[in-house]
Structure formats: C-alpha cells, structure tokens
Design a protein around this motif. Structure first.
Motif, PDB file in Angstrom:
ATOM      1  N   ASP A 205      -0.442   0.451  -4.317  1.00 21.57           N
ATOM      2  CA  ASP A 205       0.713   1.275  -4.670  1.00 21.57           C
ATOM      3  C   ASP A 205       1.722   0.513  -5.520  1.00 21.57           C
ATOM      4  O   ASP A 205       2.246   1.045  -6.492  1.00 21.57           O
ATOM      5  N   ARG A 206       1.986  -0.751  -5.148  1.00 22.59           N
ATOM      6  CA  ARG A 206       3.042  -1.487  -5.842  1.00 22.59           C
ATOM      7  C   ARG A 206       2.809  -2.981  -5.715  1.00 22.59           C
ATOM      8  O   ARG A 206       2.467  -3.476  -4.650  1.00 22.59           O
TER       9      ARG A 206
ATOM     10  N   LEU B 274       0.859  -1.178   0.000  1.00 23.03           N
ATOM     11  CA  LEU B 274       0.000   0.000   0.000  1.00 23.03           C
ATOM     12  C   LEU B 274       0.900   1.234   0.000  1.00 23.03           C
ATOM     13  O   LEU B 274       2.123   1.132   0.126  1.00 23.03           O
ATOM     14  N   ALA B 275       0.304   2.416  -0.114  1.00 24.46           N
ATOM     15  CA  ALA B 275       1.073   3.655  -0.213  1.00 24.46           C
ATOM     16  C   ALA B 275       1.971   3.900   0.996  1.00 24.46           C
ATOM     17  O   ALA B 275       3.044   4.485   0.869  1.00 24.46           O
TER      18      ALA B 275
ATOM     19  N   ASP C   1      -9.845   1.932  -3.880  1.00 25.24           N
ATOM     20  CA  ASP C   1      -8.557   2.193  -3.240  1.00 25.24           C
ATOM     21  C   ASP C   1      -8.455   1.255  -2.035  1.00 25.24           C
ATOM     22  O   ASP C   1      -9.085   1.493  -1.009  1.00 25.24           O
TER      23      ASP C   1
ATOM     24  N   LEU D 249      -3.318   6.903  -1.737  1.00 24.02           N
ATOM     25  CA  LEU D 249      -2.774   6.349  -2.969  1.00 24.02           C
ATOM     26  C   LEU D 249      -2.539   7.480  -3.961  1.00 24.02           C
ATOM     27  O   LEU D 249      -3.421   8.309  -4.201  1.00 24.02           O
ATOM     28  N   ASN D 250      -1.363   7.516  -4.553  1.00 24.27           N
ATOM     29  CA  ASN D 250      -1.050   8.512  -5.573  1.00 24.27           C
ATOM     30  C   ASN D 250      -1.631   8.043  -6.906  1.00 24.27           C
ATOM     31  O   ASN D 250      -1.150   7.070  -7.483  1.00 24.27           O
ATOM     32  N   THR D 251      -2.653   8.739  -7.377  1.00 22.81           N
ATOM     33  CA  THR D 251      -3.253   8.384  -8.664  1.00 22.81           C
ATOM     34  C   THR D 251      -2.723   9.272  -9.788  1.00 22.81           C
ATOM     35  O   THR D 251      -3.119   9.112 -10.931  1.00 22.81           O
TER      36      THR D 251
ATOM     37  N   ILE E 100      -1.550   2.788 -12.593  1.00 21.43           N
ATOM     38  CA  ILE E 100      -1.956   2.378 -11.251  1.00 21.43           C
ATOM     39  C   ILE E 100      -2.075   0.852 -11.253  1.00 21.43           C
ATOM     40  O   ILE E 100      -2.826   0.290 -12.067  1.00 21.43           O
TER      41      ILE E 100
ATOM     42  N   ARG F 236       0.021   9.383 -11.618  1.00 17.63           N
ATOM     43  CA  ARG F 236       1.199   8.726 -12.170  1.00 17.63           C
ATOM     44  C   ARG F 236       0.803   8.032 -13.453  1.00 17.63           C
ATOM     45  O   ARG F 236      -0.378   7.971 -13.798  1.00 17.63           O
TER      46      ARG F 236
END
Length: 177
Positions: free
Chosen positions: A119-120, A35-36, A84, A95-97, A102, A99
């Motif tokens: 996140d990853r 997660l973020a 999310d 969460l960074n959207t 996703i 970018r």
C-alpha cells in the motif's frame, strides 16, 4: 583540500553532533512499508533489488494463476511476477489497485525475482540486530514469513515492527496454489 580549515568542525557543537550522526550506523538497513490495513513491516535492504511505483495498466494479468498474483511487469526487458503481499500474508484489507501508481518492492534471491505490491512505502532504517526479538502474537498463517520483531524505544503503545523473511516468501508453496 581536507586540510583546509574551512572543512574542519572546530568547536562548533552543532556541526560536531551532525557528524557523529553521520558515522557508521549499527545494525542492518531495512525498508519499512505498510499494507492496506496500516500494518507496518520491514524487509532487509540486502535482498531488495528495486523499489518502484508502477501504474496499474503496466501490470499484465495472467489467467489461471494463483489469486495472490496480480500479474507481470516488464522491468528493463525482464518479466517479473507481481504479487499482493497483503493478501499473501492474510491482511484483512484488500490492496487498492485502482489508483495512479502501485508501490512494488522487487526482491531477488539466487536469481529468483518477485515484485511485492504494497500500500505504501515507508522509510529506510538501520535496525540494531541485537534488539531484534523472536516474533510474538503472529497469526499462524503469517508466522513462517516473520523472522523477528523490533520494538520502538519509548513507544510502548506502538506495535513492534515485524521483519519479514524474504527467502521464505520467495520460496513459498503458496504461489502455486
């Protein structure tokens, strides 16, 4: 062809050890992800329909829905809601959207499909079910969705890997809020 001497391991210890590692692993296959905030979780591979990366402009926001839902995507003609996961689990970092892509894990259970934005993506790992323990120190808002924890051998300073219950996530009343 199998009887061809070129295909046998013979007495080469390097090849023998490689073949032993390729034998049937014990346990169940899980997908690890982050997660973020950097918190690591895992989901059983058996309930994962697909893992994908989607550009944010492919997410169609839907007004008047739960703030946990980011929108929908079209996956080969099928409309799938995307949520999310971090926000759903109460992760303190958003969460960074903004970018290029996703990561989304699409879960499926009894014809219910939901995409979980994370996140990853980590790696796939076989986890020995006998070593999975009851969850400890899980926040109350997250507890209904964590069914177990798996500790990393020899890494006492590393927090345990929390295993999520995808059925509980898919059927949660939180989506209607």
């Amino acid at each position: 062809m199998v009887s061809n001497p070129g295909f046998t391991v013979g007495n080469d210890p390097d090849l023998s050890s490689d073949i032993e590692r390729l034998e049937t692993p014990e346990g169940e296959l899980h997908l690890r992800f982050f997660l973020a905030s950097g918190s690591e979780f895992a989901l059983s591979a058996s309930g994962i329909k697909e893992v994908m990366n989607q550009p944010p402009d492919r997410l169609t926001p839907i007004p008047n829905t739960s703030p946990l839902l980011l929108g929908t995507i079209n996956l080969r003609g099928q409309v799938i809601w995307v949520a999310d996961l971090g926000q759903f689990l109460g992760d303190p970092v958003a969460l960074n959207t903004q970018r290029q892509e996703i990561p989304i894990i699409a879960l499926e259970d009894q014809e219910i499909i939901l995409g979980l934005a994370i996140d990853r993506i980590g790696e796939m790992q076989w986890l020995d079910v006998a070593q999975i323990q009851r969850p400890t120190n899980v926040p109350n808002h997250m507890a209904p969705f964590v069914w177990g924890e798996w500790s990393f051998e020899g890494e006492l300073d590393r927090p345990p890997l929390r295993l999520l219950n995808q059925g509980a996530i898919l059927r949660s009343a939180r989506w209607a809020a």
